[in-house]
Design a protein around this motif. Sequence first.
Motif, short mmCIF file in Angstrom:
data_model
loop_
_atom_site.label_atom_id
_atom_site.label_comp_id
_atom_site.label_asym_id
_atom_site.label_seq_id
_atom_site.Cartn_x
_atom_site.Cartn_y
_atom_site.Cartn_z
N THR A 159 6.76 16.08 1.72
CA THR A 159 5.65 15.17 1.76
C THR A 159 5.16 14.51 2.76
OG1 THR A 159 4.76 13.39 0.36
CG2 THR A 159 6.94 13.08 0.82
N GLN A 160 3.77 14.27 3.14
CA GLN A 160 3.18 13.67 4.10
C GLN A 160 3.47 12.11 3.76
OE1 GLN A 160 0.09 16.70 4.55
NE2 GLN A 160 -0.36 15.06 6.03
N ALA A 161 3.59 11.63 2.54
CA ALA A 161 3.83 10.16 2.18
C ALA A 161 4.68 9.78 1.18
CB ALA A 161 2.25 9.91 1.51
N PRO A 162 5.93 9.85 1.70
CA PRO A 162 7.15 9.62 0.94
C PRO A 162 6.91 8.22 -0.09
CG PRO A 162 7.84 10.09 3.05
CD PRO A 162 6.28 9.67 3.22
N LEU A 163 6.45 7.02 0.13
CA LEU A 163 6.54 5.91 -0.68
C LEU A 163 5.38 6.41 -1.76
CD1 LEU A 163 6.52 2.95 1.93
CD2 LEU A 163 8.40 3.58 0.04
N MET A 164 4.32 7.08 -1.29
CA MET A 164 3.23 7.29 -2.43
C MET A 164 3.99 8.40 -3.34
SD MET A 164 -0.33 7.60 -0.45
CE MET A 164 -0.87 6.05 0.41
N ALA A 165 4.65 9.20 -2.93
CA ALA A 165 5.25 10.14 -3.82
C ALA A 165 6.47 9.46 -4.81
CB ALA A 165 6.18 11.05 -2.85
N MET A 167 0.85 -1.04 -0.27
CA MET A 167 0.13 0.07 0.02
C MET A 167 0.97 1.20 -0.01
SD MET A 167 -2.70 -0.99 2.77
CE MET A 167 -3.49 0.58 2.91
N ASP A 168 2.23 1.22 0.17
CA ASP A 168 3.13 2.19 -0.04
C ASP A 168 2.82 3.23 1.44
OD1 ASP A 168 4.54 1.70 -2.01
OD2 ASP A 168 3.36 3.06 -3.49
N LEU A 169 2.51 2.35 2.50
CA LEU A 169 1.94 3.10 3.67
C LEU A 169 3.04 3.54 4.57
CD1 LEU A 169 -0.75 3.86 4.87
CD2 LEU A 169 -0.49 1.75 6.33
N GLN A 170 3.26 4.81 4.35
CA GLN A 170 4.39 5.39 5.10
C GLN A 170 3.96 7.00 5.30
OE1 GLN A 170 8.17 5.83 3.54
NE2 GLN A 170 9.17 6.16 5.64
#
Length: 735
Positions: free
Chosen positions: A395-401, A139-142
């Motif tokens: 970013t609040q979501a590095p893995l999603m970025a 989920m790229d959850l970070q």
Amino acid sequence: MASQKKKLTRRKFLLGTGAVVGGGLVLGYAALPNQTKDIAAKYKGNGQVLSGWIKITADNKITVIVPHAEMGQGAHTALPMMAAEELDADWDLVSMEEAPGMPEFANQPLAEGFIVGDKLPNILAPLINKAFYSITQAMDLQITGGSTSVRFTGQYGMRVAGAAAREMLMKAAAKEWDVPLGDLSTEKSHVYHRASGRSATYGSLADAAAEFDPNPTPTLKAKADHTLVGTRTVKRLDVPSKVDGSARYGIDAEVDGMLYAAIARVPVHGGMITSLDDAAALAMPGVKKVCNLGYAHAVVADKYWRAKKALDAVDIEFDGNGNEGLNTDAIFARFARDLETSELEYDIDEGDFSTASGRLVEAEYAVPYLAHACMEPMNCTAWVRDGVCDVWTGTQAPLMARTAAATAAGLEPEQVTVHNHMLGGGFGRRIHAENDYVAPAVEIAKMAGAPVKTIWSREEDMRFDEYRPAVVSRFAAKLDDSGKPTAWQNRFSDKREPVEAPLIPYAVENQSIGYVKSQSHLKLGPWRSVDHSQHAFFTESFIDELAHAAGADPLQYRLSLLTDAPRHAHVLKTAANAAGWYTGVKDGRAMGLAVHESFGSIVAHVVEVSVGGNGMVQVHKVTCAVDCGEAINPDNIESQIESAVIYGMTAACYGEITIENGQVVEGNFPDYEMVRLAEVPGIDVHIIESGAPLGGLGEPGLPPIAPAITNALYVLSGQRVRKLPIKNYEFAATA
């Protein structure tokens, strides 16, 4: 009337599938062996990685690896505190590093905390942990958001990691000294065998300790034994660099040979460029390239100001996708139609409103779209070359970025490195990176063939935000002869899935709360406290209306209905007593109050308000009580509540995004006013430690402030504010 459809909520699913053990939601967290080994193999630097988030070097220095961004919420201090407490570490030897955007640092405790609950039988912990580790990677959850950093990562990640690492170090010492584990103790980053007088630093034991697998269910300290957590002796780790100017934000990124880009989306939301003439822009000094992204165009130049000036010289034509005629009134009219005709889904539907007896009271409320208005506008520096891509941003979501950048660059995620920086404001704005600020920056850099820093102007950032949804909410209640509600009905419009914010703590036998999905041509996103920011205003305003309809003191009326919610009652009474609660108008001032639960914490505000000779509303004082279960860092709790109050005051008093011809009108702070320093009231925060499960703190202070202010204004003026912002009303002077 709208048709009816039952909603299967997360809570109902857990209850229905038997995910409850001993009266509590099941849960297990740990720094499991799989993740620890993955991190140790991939994480660069000296020292041994123990129990996932903790690294110890031979010189006895301890680094706590934090899988959250810092945007002023204090996570980079609170999480190391929690780990160091359980580790029995010397705080002077502890430092913090933000986890890189790598799958090995996917935030497993966050997923488990949100999805599963708060207690898991020990026997199931390894299995659940392994499963969630895989899920969070997929989920790229970070993510930093939802007031989860301390509540989930801290409680079930950092505390467990610290305790597990301490246990590993003690096992290493017991083996080396050939003594029973139970004869050892720890203090200030040392292991002691008091009987023989032997001691060893954590650093000297780290290599041997790494041979043991971390225990997924170590014993945690009793609260009475805490020496760091709950004290005011620990200062924020992020503050010194912000004071001396060394803190690095995304907009500070510098890369050799870097160019600059200014960007402009199609003015009508949802529109696309149909033709573009860049001749005039390309003839301007310093301009290197004009990029057509379809939904936007950008100019790349050797300096940002040159790029921004040339942007205006690009002549575009566009198709507004049928949204050119939309305006604010038409959007709210759509919400009203949907409430009448669309299918209802329910958060709760118990009893029968139609057969309940009592006097009918009805009201309709509304709130506008809101921008995040971060002080640091959106920006991203990207460099695509030789089959790799580097991204520098906040970013609040590095893995999603990372995934968004990979897609935009035509690469695999493993070929992308995200260099995350501090965030100059987030509030949910910097979570979605796909087609917002990271992906466009990568597209532009790829077209330019050079490293490019893309900066959104203030106007572009505000007019193409991911807005808090505008909502219309309708209420009806029936009051018995004593003024108590026998039935409560709520119907509201919303595009996104609600987070159960409309649920009320008040004891009402017949309750029906449902919503309709109402579309918007604007992009919507999470905003500080998400749906709670709207629904606390709605529900706490309506309960206040019921109190006045019953001729009752608003405080006592609420307390009489909180018989099944003792925590809410205690928080409300604490705030009211501290404020010196009174009813009516005294010396041109009046009080209003509100209480609301969000993210596991309960907050009550009591405000004292007047209206000046210029008709401007003045909030003199806000008295706050907060029950977050346990106070990890009391100073930071106060800071977060103060911040939320001010941010919420801006929304209540001024915040409003309006639409004309499919375009957002407001573009900068003269149009989208903020609470200024001179308007900030005195804020008095009272912390309640109830022993309840740990709650979040970055957001819960916001929801009650708007209704507390408007409830006070009703006492002052007799005008009920049912549609925000307050600036659109006229009030007679009271002081």
